[in-house]
Write an enzyme that holds these catalytic residues in place. Structure first.
Site, PDB file in Angstrom:
ATOM      1  N   GLU A 172      -5.165  -0.041  -8.174  1.00 14.89           N
ATOM      2  CA  GLU A 172      -5.964  -0.567  -6.997  1.00 14.89           C
ATOM      3  C   GLU A 172      -6.368   0.211  -6.500  1.00 14.89           C
ATOM      4  O   GLU A 172      -5.578   1.953  -6.513  1.00 14.89           O
ATOM      5  CB  GLU A 172      -5.870  -1.917  -6.739  1.00 14.89           C
TER       6      GLU A 172
ATOM      7  N   CYS B 269      -3.948  -1.830   3.976  1.00 17.80           N
ATOM      8  CA  CYS B 269      -1.933  -0.909   3.350  1.00 17.80           C
ATOM      9  C   CYS B 269      -1.189  -2.193   3.989  1.00 17.80           C
ATOM     10  O   CYS B 269      -0.731  -2.788   4.308  1.00 17.80           O
ATOM     11  CB  CYS B 269      -1.848  -0.156   5.515  1.00 17.80           C
TER      12      CYS B 269
END
Ligand code: SF4
Length: 345
Positions: A95, A335
């Site tokens: 990703e 994150c």
């Protein structure tokens, strides 16, 4: 996107000239291809309009532009984070995330599929390690984002993986991204994040490869850090700090300390004091990341009051400190959340 085809992103000019001549095309076709790839950032042969149709057909049979099988796009509600789930030639999935800021667009790239470091606050760690990415698989993430129309000018190696555990392909991709005859990005606009892998930092020093470095701290207390980041056992923060200090002495780019806040784990007064000491020692700035929760992560984030208090305590010591704004939580692009599509399986 067929796997048996040679990938164009792997070639330098001389190699490409030889390859096109082997296909009975004039040498200048290589320059035309490179121009379409690195100046115009196209991702199909059809768009290479100054190359004859017959030559484009031959090229398409021989080469791929992106080394990927399939790409799925997810966009956050606020439209400021776009995540690509990329299926590689061996069906592994990585990703990467485009982050749209007010003044610029950045790309968070992956350097490994999964990650062996296994930080306990990171979904990629929970996913386990699949394999290292090649240079073209790393650069291909940037190429694809550009071909989609995002004017990416900053790159952070903060996606899946520990970049320094895949050193050579990461260095090679850095050279491609910044090379004048390739993407020509500013070296200052690329940041590499490490969890503190001693051999990797040593190699940066030996190679005199000076980059913007971010160090993921976890905790400044060795015992706590060991529980959060198992690499602490062989890469103790005391030794990492000394090596980082040596590295920082050699160049003038400021180090960033990345600190993921976990409620009741690394948010005490003692933790603030430890972080301030480390930042002073390394002349670093601090970037606070409040945990982005995920069902496979056994921690909780701080409240916004607690987070701001933690930040203020650092500010009082005059150390530059920022809080990373959460983007793309709704598509698991924030994150520490990359790998979500894989842990679900
Ligand atoms: S935080 Fe980085 S180094 Fe740690 S497990 Fe996640 S991807 Fe790997």
């Amino acid at each position: 996107m067929t796997i048996l085809k040679k990938n164009l992103l792997t070639f330098e000019k001389l190699e490409l000239e030889r390859l096109v001549q082997d296909l009975r095309m004039p040498k200048f076709v290589a320059s035309q291809i490179l121009n379409w790839l690195y100046q115009k950032k196209v991702n199909s042969f059809e768009k290479m309009k100054n190359i004859s149709k017959s030559n484009r057909d031959i090229l398409e049979k021989q080469f791929s532009i992106l080394p990927f099988k399939k790409i799925e796009k997810l966009e956050s509600k606020e439209k400021n984070a776009i995540k690509y789930n990329i299926t590689l030639s061996d069906d592994q999935v990585v990703e990467c995330v485009v982050l749209i800021e007010k003044k610029y667009t950045s790309l968070c790239v992956s350097s490994q599929c999964g990650c062996p470091v296994d930080c306990k606050f990171c979904v990629t760690g929970a996913m386990g390690f699949k394999r290292n990415l090649t240079m073209e698989e790393i650069v291909g993430q940037f190429h694809f984002a550009q071909s989609e129309g995002y004017n990416v000018t900053r790159i952070v190696f903060m996606g899946m993986g520990e970049p320094l555990l895949n050193y050579s392909p990461v260095k090679h991709s850095f050279e491609r991204l910044t090379g004048e005859s390739f993407y020509n990005l500013s070296r200052r606009n690329i940041t590499i994040s490490t969890s503190g892998y001693l051999a990797g930092i040593k190699r940066l020093i030996d190679d005199k490869w000076f980059v913007n470095l971010a160090f993921s701290v976890g905790s400044t207390q060795s015992l706590v850090r060991q529980k959060l980041m198992p690499l602490e056992e062989r890469n103790p923060i005391a030794k990492v700090s000394v090596l980082l200090q040596q590295y920082q002495e050699l160049h003038n780019r400021k180090l960033t300390l990345e600190y993921t806040l976990l409620k009741g784990v690394n948010d005490s007064l003692q933790d603030v004091a430890g972080l301030i000491r480390l930042a002073k020692y390394l002349k670093a700035k601090i970037n606070l990341i409040n945990l982005n929760p995920h069902k496979c992560i056994p921690f909780t984030p701080l409240s916004s009051i607690e987070l701001n208090k933690f930040k203020e305590q650092i500010s009082e010591s005059k150390i530059p400190v920022t809080i990373r704004f959460r983007k793309g939580q709704d598509i698991a692009a924030a994150c520490g959340q990359l790998g979500d599509s894989q842990v679900k399986k």
